[in-house]
Write a protein that holds these residues in place. Structure first.
Motif, PDB file in Angstrom:
ATOM      1  N   THR A  30      41.996  43.593  46.085  1.00 42.67           N
ATOM      2  CA  THR A  30      41.186  42.730  45.229  1.00 42.67           C
ATOM      3  C   THR A  30      42.005  41.535  44.766  1.00 42.67           C
ATOM      4  O   THR A  30      43.223  41.613  44.655  1.00 42.67           O
ATOM      5  CB  THR A  30      40.662  43.505  44.000  1.00 42.67           C
ATOM      6  OG1 THR A  30      39.851  42.638  43.211  1.00 42.67           O
ATOM      7  CG2 THR A  30      41.777  44.076  43.163  1.00 42.67           C
ATOM      8  N   LEU A  31      41.310  40.447  44.529  1.00 45.72           N
ATOM      9  CA  LEU A  31      41.950  39.284  43.921  1.00 45.72           C
ATOM     10  C   LEU A  31      41.812  39.342  42.403  1.00 45.72           C
ATOM     11  O   LEU A  31      42.373  38.522  41.692  1.00 45.72           O
ATOM     12  CB  LEU A  31      41.317  37.991  44.454  1.00 45.72           C
ATOM     13  CG  LEU A  31      41.505  37.742  45.944  1.00 45.72           C
ATOM     14  CD1 LEU A  31      40.741  36.499  46.387  1.00 45.72           C
ATOM     15  CD2 LEU A  31      42.979  37.586  46.281  1.00 45.72           C
ATOM     16  N   ASN A  32      41.082  40.319  41.927  1.00 51.89           N
ATOM     17  CA  ASN A  32      40.816  40.478  40.508  1.00 51.89           C
ATOM     18  C   ASN A  32      41.611  41.662  39.947  1.00 51.89           C
ATOM     19  O   ASN A  32      41.054  42.600  39.398  1.00 51.89           O
ATOM     20  CB  ASN A  32      39.312  40.684  40.304  1.00 51.89           C
ATOM     21  CG  ASN A  32      38.886  40.467  38.887  1.00 51.89           C
ATOM     22  OD1 ASN A  32      39.661  40.019  38.063  1.00 51.89           O
ATOM     23  ND2 ASN A  32      37.658  40.797  38.599  1.00 51.89           N
TER      24      ASN A  32
END
Length: 46
Positions: A30-32
């Motif tokens: 994830t980029l989050n």
């Protein structure tokens, strides 16, 4: 959800994503990262 919803603002969709990754013993890509980094037993790809 009970452990992190109030303290970290964990939303239901994020909880489902994290639970799926934990149950299937896979890394979560994830980029989050900020929404998941506090979850125990979750293996985040860094």
């Amino acid at each position: 959800m009970l452990k992190y919803s109030k303290s970290h603002g964990l939303a239901v969709p994020d909880a489902f994503i994290a639970a799926t990754a934990i149950i299937n013993n896979v890394k979560l890509y994830t980029l989050n990262v900020k929404d998941f980094k506090f979850i125990d037993d979750l293996n985040l790809y860094k």
